[in-house]
Scaffold this active site. Structure first.
Site, PDB file in Angstrom:
ATOM      1  N   ARG A  35       0.817  -1.207   0.000  1.00 23.02           N
ATOM      2  CA  ARG A  35       0.000   0.000   0.000  1.00 23.02           C
ATOM      3  C   ARG A  35       0.856   1.265   0.000  1.00 23.02           C
ATOM      4  O   ARG A  35       0.446   2.296  -0.543  1.00 23.02           O
ATOM      5  CB  ARG A  35      -0.946  -0.012   1.210  1.00 23.02           C
ATOM      6  CG  ARG A  35      -2.090  -0.998   1.037  1.00 23.02           C
ATOM      7  CD  ARG A  35      -3.016  -1.031   2.217  1.00 23.02           C
ATOM      8  NE  ARG A  35      -4.194  -1.825   1.935  1.00 23.02           N
ATOM      9  CZ  ARG A  35      -5.101  -2.178   2.825  1.00 23.02           C
ATOM     10  NH1 ARG A  35      -4.971  -1.778   4.078  1.00 23.02           N
ATOM     11  NH2 ARG A  35      -6.139  -2.900   2.481  1.00 23.02           N
ATOM     12  N   LYS A 211     -20.193 -14.993   4.095  1.00 22.25           N
ATOM     13  CA  LYS A 211     -21.597 -14.672   4.357  1.00 22.25           C
ATOM     14  C   LYS A 211     -22.330 -14.091   3.155  1.00 22.25           C
ATOM     15  O   LYS A 211     -21.830 -13.184   2.485  1.00 22.25           O
ATOM     16  CB  LYS A 211     -21.687 -13.673   5.521  1.00 22.25           C
ATOM     17  CG  LYS A 211     -21.243 -14.229   6.864  1.00 22.25           C
ATOM     18  CD  LYS A 211     -21.423 -13.174   7.943  1.00 22.25           C
ATOM     19  CE  LYS A 211     -21.043 -13.710   9.326  1.00 22.25           C
ATOM     20  NZ  LYS A 211     -21.211 -12.667  10.359  1.00 22.25           N
ATOM     21  N   GLY A 362      -9.176  -7.532  -0.984  1.00 22.09           N
ATOM     22  CA  GLY A 362      -9.459  -8.396   0.163  1.00 22.09           C
ATOM     23  C   GLY A 362      -8.763  -9.741   0.071  1.00 22.09           C
ATOM     24  O   GLY A 362      -7.617  -9.845  -0.372  1.00 22.09           O
ATOM     25  N   GLY A 385     -13.385  -3.697   0.663  1.00 21.36           N
ATOM     26  CA  GLY A 385     -14.666  -3.115   1.050  1.00 21.36           C
ATOM     27  C   GLY A 385     -15.095  -1.999   0.114  1.00 21.36           C
ATOM     28  O   GLY A 385     -16.263  -1.905  -0.275  1.00 21.36           O
TER      29      GLY A 385
END
Length: 404
Positions: A35, A211, A362, A385
């Site tokens: 990053r 999920k 992610g 996200g």
């Protein structure tokens, strides 16, 4: 939308740059500096133009509602000092580090900056007002700036003081606000996945992870855009159970079964589910692995990867694609025994000719890096996200929209 290329007259001006230096730390050592590296093009551009740079970033989580000693421990753990050291090494020049987020020390350090110098401020989350977009805090930080550059895509879905409050104030003052090279690249790639052109069809999405509830909005959005959605990972079992399948001990969100049924009905065959599964009698301490049908997993076993028939089926669908968006691994790729499905997706993407392929950050980004497929993708997002929310919200994120 202005980009950093458009900021011509910044020599001697203070440019506040919101970067994403939320890097993994262990014992004060940076374990992955990707990053920081990703922000270098924007930083070097502004240094070359003679700007005075003030860099802001968050690092880790600090829960200010906890006991004072817990907050202090979190601050100590998430101190930005090691980041300043690594940035200095990567730039090949000194980087000033301010250990505080407000007050005379910070003000004086900003005032003493010379043209082309870089100052990294302490972790923005040291301030409890950061995540609340506190107007007083945003005003303090905005007071330093002659211009603002947003280059933290991984934080663009958050309307915080450093990502939203500061550019809001500067826009009202008529000062320039722009996006950096990293954000410009992210927006271009993900906008293409949102505003789908006929030349990019068939458009295939691959979704995995744990999920269904985490990805309801993503699925709903992609159903309006995609020709096929391939669903693997643990979230597939909620869909399989909704169809009446036996899922053993696999994780299922019973609260989402009705949604899954309706979703499959609306998809009208465009959602493709696993047909076979690699299952084990436990997540960590298993001693038996079986190959079975995805809708007939034995009691006491849970699916931990897609099976070979599913991998072949998904590969066939991907081979037809002109555009691919992938978010979420196909199994527990951290364990050697359950990597095959995720590797199969990587290999399939590598074989698609003349296609535009996006990895949505992610765990997916971690997987393709682990297996050596990063260079295969047209674009690898730096914000899991944020990339999902951009898909959900038809290309809109607070930290990007405020720059427009």
């Amino acid at each position: 939308m202005l980009t950093v290329k458009d900021l011509k007259d910044v020599k001697g001006k203070v440019v506040v740059v919101r970067v994403d230096f939320n890097v993994p730390l262990k014992g004060g050592e940076i374990r992955d500096d990707n990053r920081i590296v990703a922000a270098l093009p924007t930083i070097n551009d502004l240094i070359g133009k003679g700007a005075k740079l003030v860099l802001m970033s968050h690092l880790g989580k600090i829960k200010h509602k906890e006991a004072p000693e817990v907050v202090e421990e979190a601050k100590k753990k998430n101190n930005m000092a090691p980041v300043a050291k690594r940035l200095s090494e990567l730039l090949g020049k000194g980087v000033h580090f301010c250990p505080v987020t407000r007050g005379d020390e910070l003000t004086n350090m900003v005032k003493s900056l010379k043209n082309g110098e870089v100052l990294l401020m302490q972790n923005t989350r040291y301030e409890k007002g950061e995540e609340k977009n506190d107007s007083e805090l945003a005003s303090i930080w905005a007071s330093f700036a002659d211009a603002y550059v947003m280059d933290a895509f991984g934080s663009a879905h958050r309307a915080h003081a450093s990502t939203y409050g500061v550019p809001s104030i500067l826009k009202e003052q008529g000062k320039p606000v722009a996006v950096g090279y990293l954000v410009e690249k992210e927006v271009a790639a993900l906008t293409r996945c949102v505003d789908v052109q006929e030349a990019d069809r068939p458009y295939v999405a691959v979704l995995g992870g744990l999920k269904v509830s985490d990805k309801i909005k993503v699925i709903d959005s992609l159903l309006k855009k995609c020709d096929k959605i391939l669903i693997g990972g643990a979230m597939a079992f909620t869909f399989l159970k909704a169809l009446g399948g036996k899922t053993g001990d696999s994780p299922v969100e019973d609260s989402q079964l009705e949604y899954a049924k309706n979703c499959l009905k609306m998809a009208n065959g465009r959602i493709v589910l696993p047909v076979d599964t690699k299952a084990a009698n436990g997540f960590d301490n298993w001693d038996k692995i079986v190959q079975c049908k995805s809708d007939n997993i034995p009691e006491g076993f849970q699916g931990l990867d897609i099976g070979p028939r599913t991998a072949a089926m998904f590969t066939k669908e991907l081979s037809k694609a002109k555009m691919v968006f992938w978010n979420g691994p196909m199994g527990v790729f951290e364990q050697d025994e359950f990597q095959a499905g995720t590797i199969a997706i990587c290999s399939a993407v590598a074989e698609i000719p003349n296609s535009f392929t996006v990895c949505g950050g992610g765990d997916s980004a971690a997987a393709i890096k682990q297996f050596g497929f990063t260079d295969v993708f047209s674009h690898v997002s730096t914000g899991g996200g944020a990339s999902l929310e951009m898909i959900e919200n038809d290309g809109h994120l607070p930290g990007i929209d405020i720059i427009r």
